[in-house]
Write an enzyme that holds these catalytic residues in place. Sequence first.
Site, PDB file in Angstrom:
ATOM      1  N   ASN A  55       1.503   2.635  11.283  1.00  0.00           N
ATOM      2  CA  ASN A  55       0.762   3.029  12.502  1.00  0.00           C
ATOM      3  C   ASN A  55       1.024   2.017  13.602  1.00  0.00           C
ATOM      4  O   ASN A  55       1.421   0.886  13.327  1.00  0.00           O
ATOM      5  CB  ASN A  55      -0.745   3.091  12.202  1.00  0.00           C
ATOM      6  CG  ASN A  55      -1.268   1.754  11.670  1.00  0.00           C
ATOM      7  OD1 ASN A  55      -1.176   1.470  10.475  1.00  0.00           O
ATOM      8  ND2 ASN A  55      -1.798   0.941  12.564  1.00  0.00           N
ATOM      9  N   HIS A  88      -5.397  -8.743  -2.798  1.00  0.00           N
ATOM     10  CA  HIS A  88      -5.720  -9.081  -1.405  1.00  0.00           C
ATOM     11  C   HIS A  88      -6.936  -9.989  -1.352  1.00  0.00           C
ATOM     12  O   HIS A  88      -7.857  -9.854  -2.150  1.00  0.00           O
ATOM     13  CB  HIS A  88      -6.044  -7.813  -0.606  1.00  0.00           C
ATOM     14  CG  HIS A  88      -4.970  -6.803  -0.589  1.00  0.00           C
ATOM     15  ND1 HIS A  88      -4.797  -5.897  -1.606  1.00  0.00           N
ATOM     16  CD2 HIS A  88      -3.996  -6.547   0.325  1.00  0.00           C
ATOM     17  CE1 HIS A  88      -3.763  -5.129  -1.312  1.00  0.00           C
ATOM     18  NE2 HIS A  88      -3.260  -5.501  -0.155  1.00  0.00           N
ATOM     19  N   TYR A 102      -9.180  -9.720   0.863  1.00  0.00           N
ATOM     20  CA  TYR A 102     -10.364  -8.908   1.218  1.00  0.00           C
ATOM     21  C   TYR A 102     -11.021  -8.236   0.012  1.00  0.00           C
ATOM     22  O   TYR A 102     -12.135  -7.749   0.101  1.00  0.00           O
ATOM     23  CB  TYR A 102     -10.024  -7.861   2.296  1.00  0.00           C
ATOM     24  CG  TYR A 102      -9.013  -6.804   1.901  1.00  0.00           C
ATOM     25  CD1 TYR A 102      -9.285  -5.833   0.930  1.00  0.00           C
ATOM     26  CD2 TYR A 102      -7.762  -6.764   2.502  1.00  0.00           C
ATOM     27  CE1 TYR A 102      -8.365  -4.872   0.587  1.00  0.00           C
ATOM     28  CE2 TYR A 102      -6.830  -5.807   2.170  1.00  0.00           C
ATOM     29  CZ  TYR A 102      -7.147  -4.862   1.207  1.00  0.00           C
ATOM     30  OH  TYR A 102      -6.218  -3.922   0.852  1.00  0.00           O
ATOM     31  N   GLU A 103     -10.318  -8.232  -1.126  1.00  0.00           N
ATOM     32  CA  GLU A 103     -10.940  -7.670  -2.335  1.00  0.00           C
ATOM     33  C   GLU A 103     -12.009  -8.610  -2.885  1.00  0.00           C
ATOM     34  O   GLU A 103     -12.764  -8.243  -3.782  1.00  0.00           O
ATOM     35  CB  GLU A 103      -9.880  -7.442  -3.416  1.00  0.00           C
ATOM     36  CG  GLU A 103      -8.908  -6.335  -3.104  1.00  0.00           C
ATOM     37  CD  GLU A 103      -7.797  -6.262  -4.149  1.00  0.00           C
ATOM     38  OE1 GLU A 103      -8.061  -5.782  -5.267  1.00  0.00           O
ATOM     39  OE2 GLU A 103      -6.666  -6.712  -3.852  1.00  0.00           O
ATOM     40  N   HIS A 138      -3.006   1.042  -4.949  1.00  0.00           N
ATOM     41  CA  HIS A 138      -2.355  -0.122  -5.563  1.00  0.00           C
ATOM     42  C   HIS A 138      -2.456  -0.005  -7.079  1.00  0.00           C
ATOM     43  O   HIS A 138      -3.520  -0.214  -7.650  1.00  0.00           O
ATOM     44  CB  HIS A 138      -3.013  -1.426  -5.126  1.00  0.00           C
ATOM     45  CG  HIS A 138      -2.708  -1.787  -3.727  1.00  0.00           C
ATOM     46  ND1 HIS A 138      -1.762  -2.724  -3.382  1.00  0.00           N
ATOM     47  CD2 HIS A 138      -3.204  -1.326  -2.567  1.00  0.00           C
ATOM     48  CE1 HIS A 138      -1.698  -2.813  -2.066  1.00  0.00           C
ATOM     49  NE2 HIS A 138      -2.563  -1.983  -1.549  1.00  0.00           N
ATOM     50  N   ALA A 193       2.467  -2.513   4.135  1.00  0.00           N
ATOM     51  CA  ALA A 193       2.231  -1.580   5.234  1.00  0.00           C
ATOM     52  C   ALA A 193       1.637  -2.395   6.378  1.00  0.00           C
ATOM     53  O   ALA A 193       0.816  -3.283   6.146  1.00  0.00           O
ATOM     54  CB  ALA A 193       1.254  -0.505   4.794  1.00  0.00           C
ATOM     55  N   HIS A 225      -7.350   4.061   6.151  1.00  0.00           N
ATOM     56  CA  HIS A 225      -6.542   3.723   4.973  1.00  0.00           C
ATOM     57  C   HIS A 225      -5.782   4.966   4.483  1.00  0.00           C
ATOM     58  O   HIS A 225      -4.656   4.855   4.005  1.00  0.00           O
ATOM     59  CB  HIS A 225      -7.438   3.165   3.863  1.00  0.00           C
ATOM     60  CG  HIS A 225      -6.670   2.656   2.665  1.00  0.00           C
ATOM     61  ND1 HIS A 225      -5.719   1.645   2.759  1.00  0.00           N
ATOM     62  CD2 HIS A 225      -6.698   3.031   1.361  1.00  0.00           C
ATOM     63  CE1 HIS A 225      -5.201   1.436   1.544  1.00  0.00           C
ATOM     64  NE2 HIS A 225      -5.782   2.258   0.691  1.00  0.00           N
ATOM     65  N   MET A 251      -2.699  -7.343   6.339  1.00  0.00           N
ATOM     66  CA  MET A 251      -3.750  -8.055   5.602  1.00  0.00           C
ATOM     67  C   MET A 251      -3.256  -8.718   4.315  1.00  0.00           C
ATOM     68  O   MET A 251      -4.045  -8.973   3.405  1.00  0.00           O
ATOM     69  CB  MET A 251      -4.876  -7.073   5.257  1.00  0.00           C
ATOM     70  CG  MET A 251      -5.429  -6.319   6.445  1.00  0.00           C
ATOM     71  SD  MET A 251      -6.575  -5.041   5.923  1.00  0.00           S
ATOM     72  CE  MET A 251      -6.725  -4.068   7.430  1.00  0.00           C
ATOM     73  N   SER A 252      -1.950  -8.963   4.222  1.00  0.00           N
ATOM     74  CA  SER A 252      -1.438  -9.571   2.970  1.00  0.00           C
ATOM     75  C   SER A 252      -0.261 -10.485   3.311  1.00  0.00           C
ATOM     76  O   SER A 252      -0.313 -11.214   4.281  1.00  0.00           O
ATOM     77  CB  SER A 252      -1.036  -8.469   1.985  1.00  0.00           C
ATOM     78  OG  SER A 252      -0.037  -7.641   2.549  1.00  0.00           O
ATOM     79  N   SER A 274       0.818  -1.227   0.000  1.00  0.00           N
ATOM     80  CA  SER A 274       0.000   0.000   0.000  1.00  0.00           C
ATOM     81  C   SER A 274       0.846   1.268   0.000  1.00  0.00           C
ATOM     82  O   SER A 274       1.630   1.492   0.911  1.00  0.00           O
ATOM     83  CB  SER A 274      -0.880   0.049   1.255  1.00  0.00           C
ATOM     84  OG  SER A 274      -1.838  -0.945   1.217  1.00  0.00           O
TER      85      SER A 274
HETATM   86  N1  HPA Z   1      -3.710  -3.522  10.823  1.00  0.00           N
HETATM   87  C1  HPA Z   1      -3.790  -4.299   9.726  1.00  0.00           C
HETATM   88  N2  HPA Z   1      -3.283  -3.949   8.566  1.00  0.00           N
HETATM   89  C2  HPA Z   1      -2.631  -2.778   8.480  1.00  0.00           C
HETATM   90  C3  HPA Z   1      -2.504  -1.916   9.592  1.00  0.00           C
HETATM   91  C4  HPA Z   1      -3.072  -2.322  10.834  1.00  0.00           C
HETATM   92  O1  HPA Z   1      -3.000  -1.626  11.856  1.00  0.00           O
HETATM   93  N3  HPA Z   1      -1.808  -0.826   9.167  1.00  0.00           N
HETATM   94  C5  HPA Z   1      -1.523  -1.035   7.862  1.00  0.00           C
HETATM   95  N4  HPA Z   1      -2.012  -2.210   7.438  1.00  0.00           N
END
Ligand code: HPA
Length: 273
Positions: free
Chosen positions: A236, A84, A86-87, A62, A114, A248, A212-213, A31
């Site tokens: 984060n 992903h 989740y897509e 992306h 990320a 996001h 998430m990947s 990301s």
């Molecule tokens: N959680 C899950 N996926 C992420 C996060 C998070 O805090 N930050 C960036 N991708």
Amino acid sequence: MTQLQQVKKAVAYINKKTKNFKPEIAIITGSGLAGSIPPLEKKITISYADIPGFLRSTVPGHTGNLIFGTFKGKKIMVMQGRFHYYEGHPMKDLAISIRTMFMLGVEKLVVSAAVGSLDMKLKPGSVCVLNDHINFMANNPLIGNHEKEFGPMFFDLSEAYDKKLRKATMDAAKKLKISAKEGCYFAVTGPNFETPSEIKAFKKLGATVVGMSVVPEVLVARQCGIRVLGLAWVTNMGCGIAKTPLSHEQTISESKKIEGKFKDLLETVLPKI
Ligand code: HPA
């Protein structure tokens, strides 16, 4: 069509476009990290949309391109923008791009992503060099998807993330004064961020970072013997550790600040691996 036939179709198309360029190292940009690619010589760009059998990325931030070229003598391919779970892609379709890389000749894969951090020593802007993962996605791209051409059904994961590649990266990060630490990637499906209780639980289970990947790609790569370097860039702190709500937009804006460091790290590490 079987996945093997689908991958062969994609490979034939790509080989025609690149005149049989044989990449040794593949890089997947996460990301907001699409701009971190080192300058490539004799660059060829192919849009995912033009490749028969390939998936399309649907997430803002992306881009959807395969890029081929040479950097300091190393033959590189970049997957600019990933797919992903989740897509809504079926889990086993996430194997297509990695199996395509394998059939093109890729031997090493750099996956970047990320992530949220659960480790107070890994603040936003730091990189977690992955030394292991926990698959909490309750799914796996290899289920019902075995093709012997892509490796054995049962395979070892005691060193999913290659020790030598990790060492080269930690050394380069030190030289470049980039905050880095080895750790464990905890994979969730998303698309929501976690709850504070989930983050506390994941930490107890051994998570350093959450995302998430990565894991589906790493499983497919390891099955076919591709060595993996996992670079999880902290955008984060995990929910409940972070002082502000997660979004996001924050992931993308923090990634933009990271792109330069990621590029420096790649430019230092790629010639050495
Ligand atoms: N959680 C899950 N996926 C992420 C996060 C998070 O805090 N930050 C960036 N991708």
